[in-house]
Design a protein around this motif. Structure first.
Motif, PDB file in Angstrom:
ATOM      1  N   LEU A  24      21.999 -27.353  77.072  1.00 20.37           N
ATOM      2  CA  LEU A  24      21.569 -28.556  76.509  1.00 20.37           C
ATOM      3  C   LEU A  24      22.546 -29.286  75.686  1.00 20.37           C
ATOM      4  N   THR A  25      22.497 -30.677  75.848  1.00 16.35           N
ATOM      5  CA  THR A  25      23.490 -31.532  74.915  1.00 16.35           C
ATOM      6  C   THR A  25      22.720 -32.667  74.541  1.00 16.35           C
ATOM      7  N   LEU A  26      22.838 -32.953  73.054  1.00 14.11           N
ATOM      8  CA  LEU A  26      22.488 -33.945  72.498  1.00 14.11           C
ATOM      9  C   LEU A  26      23.124 -35.211  72.221  1.00 14.11           C
ATOM     10  N   GLN A  27      22.749 -36.166  72.589  1.00  9.85           N
ATOM     11  CA  GLN A  27      23.466 -37.350  72.546  1.00  9.85           C
ATOM     12  C   GLN A  27      23.050 -38.441  71.542  1.00  9.85           C
ATOM     13  N   GLY A  28      23.564 -38.632  70.549  1.00 14.83           N
ATOM     14  CA  GLY A  28      23.299 -39.719  69.387  1.00 14.83           C
ATOM     15  C   GLY A  28      24.185 -40.813  69.214  1.00 14.83           C
ATOM     16  N   THR A  29      23.559 -41.815  68.395  1.00 12.36           N
ATOM     17  CA  THR A  29      24.460 -43.003  68.111  1.00 12.36           C
ATOM     18  C   THR A  29      25.681 -42.663  67.416  1.00 12.36           C
ATOM     19  N   ALA A  30      25.679 -41.498  66.742  1.00  7.75           N
ATOM     20  CA  ALA A  30      26.795 -41.142  65.860  1.00  7.75           C
ATOM     21  C   ALA A  30      27.570 -39.979  66.623  1.00  7.75           C
ATOM     22  N   GLY A  31      27.420 -39.506  67.669  1.00  2.00           N
ATOM     23  CA  GLY A  31      28.209 -38.566  68.343  1.00  2.00           C
ATOM     24  C   GLY A  31      27.443 -37.857  69.429  1.00  2.00           C
ATOM     25  N   CYS A  32      28.144 -36.717  69.774  1.00  2.00           N
ATOM     26  CA  CYS A  32      27.715 -35.840  70.809  1.00  2.00           C
ATOM     27  C   CYS A  32      27.653 -34.466  70.436  1.00  2.00           C
ATOM     28  N   SER A  33      26.536 -33.643  70.583  1.00  2.00           N
ATOM     29  CA  SER A  33      26.678 -32.128  70.321  1.00  2.00           C
ATOM     30  C   SER A  33      27.725 -31.529  71.346  1.00  2.00           C
ATOM     31  N   GLU A  34      27.959 -30.264  71.116  1.00  2.00           N
ATOM     32  CA  GLU A  34      28.508 -29.318  72.102  1.00  2.00           C
ATOM     33  C   GLU A  34      27.438 -28.927  73.028  1.00  2.00           C
ATOM     34  N   ARG A  35      27.840 -28.435  74.199  1.00  2.00           N
ATOM     35  CA  ARG A  35      26.654 -27.865  75.042  1.00  2.00           C
ATOM     36  C   ARG A  35      26.196 -26.456  74.561  1.00  2.00           C
ATOM     37  N   HIS A  36      24.942 -26.256  74.425  1.00  2.00           N
ATOM     38  CA  HIS A  36      24.419 -25.257  73.983  1.00  2.00           C
ATOM     39  C   HIS A  36      23.625 -24.492  74.885  1.00  2.00           C
ATOM     40  N   LEU A  37      23.900 -23.093  74.910  1.00  2.00           N
ATOM     41  CA  LEU A  37      23.041 -22.042  75.853  1.00  2.00           C
ATOM     42  C   LEU A  37      21.733 -21.970  75.137  1.00  2.00           C
ATOM     43  N   LEU A  38      20.722 -22.679  75.785  1.00  2.00           N
ATOM     44  CA  LEU A  38      18.974 -22.147  75.439  1.00  2.00           C
ATOM     45  C   LEU A  38      18.817 -20.561  75.870  1.00  2.00           C
ATOM     46  N   ASP A  39      18.854 -19.592  75.166  1.00  2.00           N
ATOM     47  CA  ASP A  39      18.711 -18.457  75.399  1.00  2.00           C
ATOM     48  C   ASP A  39      18.258 -17.402  74.069  1.00  2.00           C
ATOM     49  N   LYS A  40      16.950 -16.833  74.049  1.00  2.00           N
ATOM     50  CA  LYS A  40      16.661 -15.816  73.129  1.00  2.00           C
ATOM     51  C   LYS A  40      17.192 -14.502  73.563  1.00  2.00           C
ATOM     52  N   PRO A  41      17.707 -13.683  72.721  1.00  2.00           N
ATOM     53  CA  PRO A  41      18.014 -12.370  73.057  1.00  2.00           C
ATOM     54  C   PRO A  41      16.808 -11.531  73.211  1.00  2.00           C
ATOM     55  N   PHE A  42      16.964 -10.707  74.497  1.00  2.00           N
ATOM     56  CA  PHE A  42      15.555  -9.802  74.758  1.00  2.00           C
ATOM     57  C   PHE A  42      14.314 -10.629  74.967  1.00  2.00           C
ATOM     58  N   TYR A  43      14.393 -11.827  75.616  1.00  2.00           N
ATOM     59  CA  TYR A  43      13.374 -12.688  75.833  1.00  2.00           C
ATOM     60  C   TYR A  43      13.411 -13.170  77.158  1.00  2.00           C
ATOM     61  N   ASN A  44      12.377 -13.323  77.859  1.00  2.00           N
ATOM     62  CA  ASN A  44      12.327 -14.142  79.349  1.00  2.00           C
ATOM     63  C   ASN A  44      11.973 -15.308  79.077  1.00  2.00           C
ATOM     64  N   ASP A  45      13.199 -16.211  79.128  1.00  2.00           N
ATOM     65  CA  ASP A  45      12.896 -17.748  78.884  1.00  2.00           C
ATOM     66  C   ASP A  45      12.416 -18.384  80.118  1.00  2.00           C
ATOM     67  N   PHE A  46      11.864 -19.528  79.802  1.00  2.00           N
ATOM     68  CA  PHE A  46      11.461 -20.409  80.985  1.00  2.00           C
ATOM     69  C   PHE A  46      10.514 -19.878  81.879  1.00  2.00           C
TER      70      PHE A  46
END
Length: 115
Positions: A24-46
């Motif tokens: 996920l990357t967030l884009q705002g009016t004042a800038g853009c975030s780094e690319r973040h991996l959406l993941d929880k350790p030891f959890y079956n995401d999505f």
């Protein structure tokens, strides 16, 4: 450092879930975030029908969030993912919803705007 809470809803159709990497990357009016991996350790995401939340911390305030970018990258084998929506809770407790309601196939980037 500002922190955003990102909630991701996966569809309840058969085979809607994915084991691929989701970024996920967030884009705002004042800038853009780094690319973040959406993941929880030891959890079956999505998984099919799941609603998962993640904390995304950024270096500086992004301003008003205008869009988000979702990237799906292959983990083991390519599988499709049905993304219903993503909500973002900002550091000032505003809630933004980014509807998708479609299948994300292959390794691609999807841009979602506030709905």
């Amino acid at each position: 450092m500002p922190s955003y809470t990102v909630t991701v809803a996966t569809g309840s159709q058969w085979f809607a879930g994915t084991d691929d990497y989701v970024y996920l990357t967030l884009q705002g009016t004042a800038g853009c975030s780094e690319r973040h991996l959406l993941d929880k350790p030891f959890y079956n995401d999505f998984e099919r029908g799941a609603v998962d939340s993640y904390d995304v911390t950024v270096e500086e305030d992004l301003g008003e969030i205008q869009l988000i970018k979702i990237e799906k990258r292959k983990y083991w084998y390519q599988d499709d993912w049905y993304l219903k929506y993503i909500t973002v809770k900002t550091p000032v407790c505003d809630y933004l919803e980014f509807p998708c309601y479609r299948w994300i196939t292959d390794e691609k980037e999807v841009v979602l705007r506030d709905g």
